[in-house]
Write a protein that holds these residues in place. Structure first.
Motif, PDB file in Angstrom:
ATOM      1  N   SER A 243      15.130  28.843  -4.394  1.00 52.98           N
ATOM      2  CA  SER A 243      14.276  29.923  -3.873  1.00 52.98           C
ATOM      3  C   SER A 243      13.624  29.587  -2.533  1.00 52.98           C
ATOM      4  CB  SER A 243      13.161  30.253  -4.873  1.00 52.98           C
ATOM      5  OG  SER A 243      12.244  29.164  -4.973  1.00 52.98           O
ATOM      6  N   GLY A 244      13.477  28.277  -2.266  1.00 53.18           N
ATOM      7  CA  GLY A 244      12.774  27.856  -1.054  1.00 53.18           C
ATOM      8  C   GLY A 244      11.283  28.136  -1.111  1.00 53.18           C
ATOM      9  N   ARG A 245      10.731  28.361  -2.313  1.00 47.80           N
ATOM     10  CA  ARG A 245       9.305  28.709  -2.471  1.00 47.80           C
ATOM     11  C   ARG A 245       8.646  27.779  -3.488  1.00 47.80           C
ATOM     12  NH1 ARG A 245      10.158  30.762   1.503  1.00 47.80           N
ATOM     13  NH2 ARG A 245       9.994  32.935   2.190  1.00 47.80           N
ATOM     14  N   PRO A 246       8.305  26.541  -3.074  1.00 44.06           N
ATOM     15  CA  PRO A 246       7.756  25.573  -4.033  1.00 44.06           C
ATOM     16  C   PRO A 246       6.457  26.021  -4.695  1.00 44.06           C
ATOM     17  CG  PRO A 246       7.607  24.737  -1.774  1.00 44.06           C
ATOM     18  CD  PRO A 246       8.470  25.942  -1.732  1.00 44.06           C
ATOM     19  N   LYS A 247       5.550  26.628  -3.922  1.00 46.65           N
ATOM     20  CA  LYS A 247       4.259  27.029  -4.498  1.00 46.65           C
ATOM     21  C   LYS A 247       4.447  28.147  -5.520  1.00 46.65           C
ATOM     22  CE  LYS A 247      -0.168  26.811  -5.025  1.00 46.65           C
ATOM     23  NZ  LYS A 247      -0.654  25.856  -6.027  1.00 46.65           N
ATOM     24  N   GLU A 248       5.358  29.073  -5.231  1.00 50.86           N
ATOM     25  CA  GLU A 248       5.643  30.145  -6.186  1.00 50.86           C
ATOM     26  C   GLU A 248       6.243  29.572  -7.475  1.00 50.86           C
ATOM     27  OE1 GLU A 248       5.496  33.772  -6.365  1.00 50.86           O
ATOM     28  OE2 GLU A 248       3.843  33.163  -5.073  1.00 50.86           O
ATOM     29  N   ALA A 249       7.229  28.665  -7.323  1.00 42.31           N
ATOM     30  CA  ALA A 249       7.849  28.031  -8.497  1.00 42.31           C
ATOM     31  C   ALA A 249       6.792  27.300  -9.325  1.00 42.31           C
ATOM     32  CB  ALA A 249       8.940  27.059  -8.056  1.00 42.31           C
ATOM     33  N   SER A 250       5.919  26.591  -8.624  1.00 39.80           N
ATOM     34  CA  SER A 250       4.828  25.858  -9.294  1.00 39.80           C
ATOM     35  C   SER A 250       3.916  26.811 -10.054  1.00 39.80           C
ATOM     36  CB  SER A 250       4.029  25.074  -8.248  1.00 39.80           C
ATOM     37  OG  SER A 250       2.839  24.568  -8.803  1.00 39.80           O
ATOM     38  N   ASN A 251       3.526  27.924  -9.421  1.00 39.28           N
ATOM     39  CA  ASN A 251       2.603  28.868 -10.070  1.00 39.28           C
ATOM     40  C   ASN A 251       3.207  29.479 -11.337  1.00 39.28           C
ATOM     41  OD1 ASN A 251       0.702  28.406  -8.119  1.00 39.28           O
ATOM     42  ND2 ASN A 251       1.127  30.255  -6.945  1.00 39.28           N
ATOM     43  N   TRP A 252       4.473  29.870 -11.285  1.00 39.89           N
ATOM     44  CA  TRP A 252       5.107  30.466 -12.466  1.00 39.89           C
ATOM     45  C   TRP A 252       5.146  29.467 -13.621  1.00 39.89           C
ATOM     46  CZ3 TRP A 252       5.679  35.365 -13.501  1.00 39.89           C
ATOM     47  CH2 TRP A 252       5.794  36.281 -12.462  1.00 39.89           C
ATOM     48  N   LEU A 253       5.458  28.216 -13.313  1.00 40.10           N
ATOM     49  CA  LEU A 253       5.551  27.206 -14.373  1.00 40.10           C
ATOM     50  C   LEU A 253       4.175  26.823 -14.912  1.00 40.10           C
ATOM     51  CD1 LEU A 253       8.348  24.966 -12.827  1.00 40.10           C
ATOM     52  CD2 LEU A 253       8.548  26.387 -14.872  1.00 40.10           C
ATOM     53  N   MET A 254       3.222  26.678 -13.991  1.00 37.85           N
ATOM     54  CA  MET A 254       1.898  26.197 -14.413  1.00 37.85           C
ATOM     55  C   MET A 254       1.072  27.259 -15.126  1.00 37.85           C
ATOM     56  SD  MET A 254       0.770  23.852 -11.207  1.00 37.85           S
ATOM     57  CE  MET A 254      -0.915  23.900 -11.750  1.00 37.85           C
TER      58      MET A 254
END
Length: 482
Positions: free
Chosen positions: A339-350
């Motif tokens: 996705s190229g969106r680390p903060k978004e990936a982090s937010n969904w998981l966290m």
């Protein structure tokens, strides 16, 4: 004034290694299976059968030893540990007493309360697991399943450096993460692939000598381990306060009753009559072999945390949470790559993944959805194909059923509605149904506009484009066109 006591704890941690076959034969190590189907003459102890060492077992032991800062014994041997028990088909276990593969290591731990300390590792040795007894209360008999007999283990023996249940749990968490990151074991306590025996004694605070220790067995969760430590600590202190002696023995913890009972007197090494195994040659570990294992060592948690902060710009808290499970870290990294969106990936998981895991009492290792589906969901939100409210519903489907988000959105008509004409009609209908809110807004109460926007989104079942709805509500309120 009552005496103050100090608890002294050391652990023996048994870890089933992730090899496909057993330590001395070619039988499967897969968990489960009908009783006594993963067996052969070697792992059932048939006379005349000969063991052949699985090289991968040594590789995993070396990898764990190096990650735990151990000194590698480049000449190590196997010994026979003799004891008689129905789940031990040979009447001995092949283990390592005199020359174990690793010695003198350590790991640094940090407890939840912030205490940092170093816990010494006395040794790591290789051995075979025993079978499993199944007690049939209905038939009043015990049955034996040899599927587990011969499954490769490493036993990690700590120094008696821990002083509380909190330190023990921090140590076990650290070991589990190291081993999982190395891929040496899945360390599932509920399946018995990681087991801990607790050696515990108490002594008066400041006393130079250790007290008499007991060994606690039958501990299959971190909560059970913490409860067992507290229960045994209390029991030993009560004995000492009454002027009685603590007996050196092995005790079995009953987590339902939150108490333990004596199983047998604690054996010393001489009770097992160890001698070098005559069927196995010594293992000679060359410098080149150690170098190859070192070169293959993956990035461990500490390095991952530093990289996530540096490369992805994540806060310390996010980096720690994401790396607290190797499986979670793998999902995060693959989702970020796609996705190229680390903060978004982090937010969904966290946020959403953690919430759903808690609701379903799941471990991170139990998550089975594809990172490509989470990456697709992130892109759909970013491209305004769906809004965040709908995205949460879609994520639940991804989490529970690994649904393809694009197909799910299409099938269920969840795309953002951008048709201004349709939205304008809905806004007008909402205003007509809520004249008081319209009046309130025109009398200077800004909050009334938020209510009207919310009612419009509700009428559109969350599928409207919020920016268009806001614009239309403001426009219609300002123009008096209701």
């Amino acid at each position: 004034m009552s005496k103050q006591y100090e608890t002294v704890i050391g652990l023996e941690v048994h870890v089933e290694l992730a090899t496909k076959t057993k330590i001395f034969c070619g039988c499967s190590t897969r968990f489960g299976g009908a009783p006594n189907t993963h067996t052969c003459p070697v792992c059932t102890g048939m006379p005349g059968s000969l063991p052949v060492l699985n090289k991968q077992v040594v590789e995993y032991a070396l990898a764990v030893g190096l990650a735990a800062n151990c000194r590698i014994n480049q000449y190590c041997k196997f010994d026979r540990k003799n004891y008689f028990y129905p789940d031990n088909p040979q009447n001995y276990q092949i283990s390592q007493l005199y020359l174990p593969v690793c010695r003198d290591g350590w790991v640094d731990i940090e407890t939840e309360s912030g205490l940092k300390k170093r816990v010494g590792i006395h040794e790591i040795h290789m051995e075979e697991d025993a079978g499993k007894l199944i007690h049939d209360e209905w038939e009043d008999c015990s049955l034996v399943d040899y599927n587990r007999s011969g499954v490769p283990l490493i036993e990690i023996v700590s120094e008696p450096d821990m002083r509380s249940a909190e330190e023990v749990i921090a140590y076990l968490e650290k070991l589990r993460l190291i081993i999982q990151y190395l891929g040496a074991s899945d360390c599932k306590l509920q399946e018995g692939s990681m087991r801990a025996d607790v050696n515990l004694s108490v002594r008066e605070a400041g006393a130079p000598e250790f007290g008499t220790r007991t060994e606690m067995k039958n501990l299959n969760s971190f909560k059970a381990i913490a409860r067992a430590i507290e229960g045994e600590r209390r029991r030993q202190i009560e004995l000492l306060e009454e002027g009685r002696q603590v007996i050196q023995e092995t005790r079995r913890w009953d987590d339902n009753k939150e108490s333990s009972k004596a199983m047998r007197s604690k054996e010393d090494a001489q009770d097992y009559r160890y001698f070098p195994d005559p069927d196995l040659v010594p293992v000679v570990i060359s410098d080149e072999w150690i170098a190859r294992v070192k070169a293959r060592q993956p990035e461990l948690r500490t390095e991952k945390i530093a990289r996530y902060k540096e490369e992805y710009g994540l806060p310390e808290y996010d980096a720690r949470l994401l790396t607290s499970s190797k499986h979670m870290a793998d999902i995060f990294e693959e989702t970020t790559r796609l996705s190229g969106r680390p903060k978004e990936a982090s937010n969904w998981l966290m946020v959403e993944a953690m919430r759903l895991m808690k609701e379903q009492e799941m471990e991170p290792e139990d998550m089975e959805f594809s990172p490509s589906h989470l990456a697709a969901l992130i892109r759909m939100v970013e491209n305004n194909i769906i809004n965040r409210t709908v995205a949460k519903t879609v994520f639940e489907e991804i989490f529970r059923h690994d649904a393809d988000p694009e197909a799910y959105v299409e099938e269920n008509g969840l795309k953002v509605v951008k048709d201004e004409g349709a939205l304008r009609d809905t806004v007008k209908a909402v205003m007509a149904a809520n004249p008081q809110s319209v009046e309130d807004y025109r009398n200077g109460r800004e909050k009334a506009m938020g209510f009207l926007v919310g009612q419009t989104m509700k009428a559109m079942k969350g599928k409207a484009d919020p920016s268009i709805v806001n614009q239309l509500v403001r426009e219609l309120l300002a123009g008096g066109d209701v």
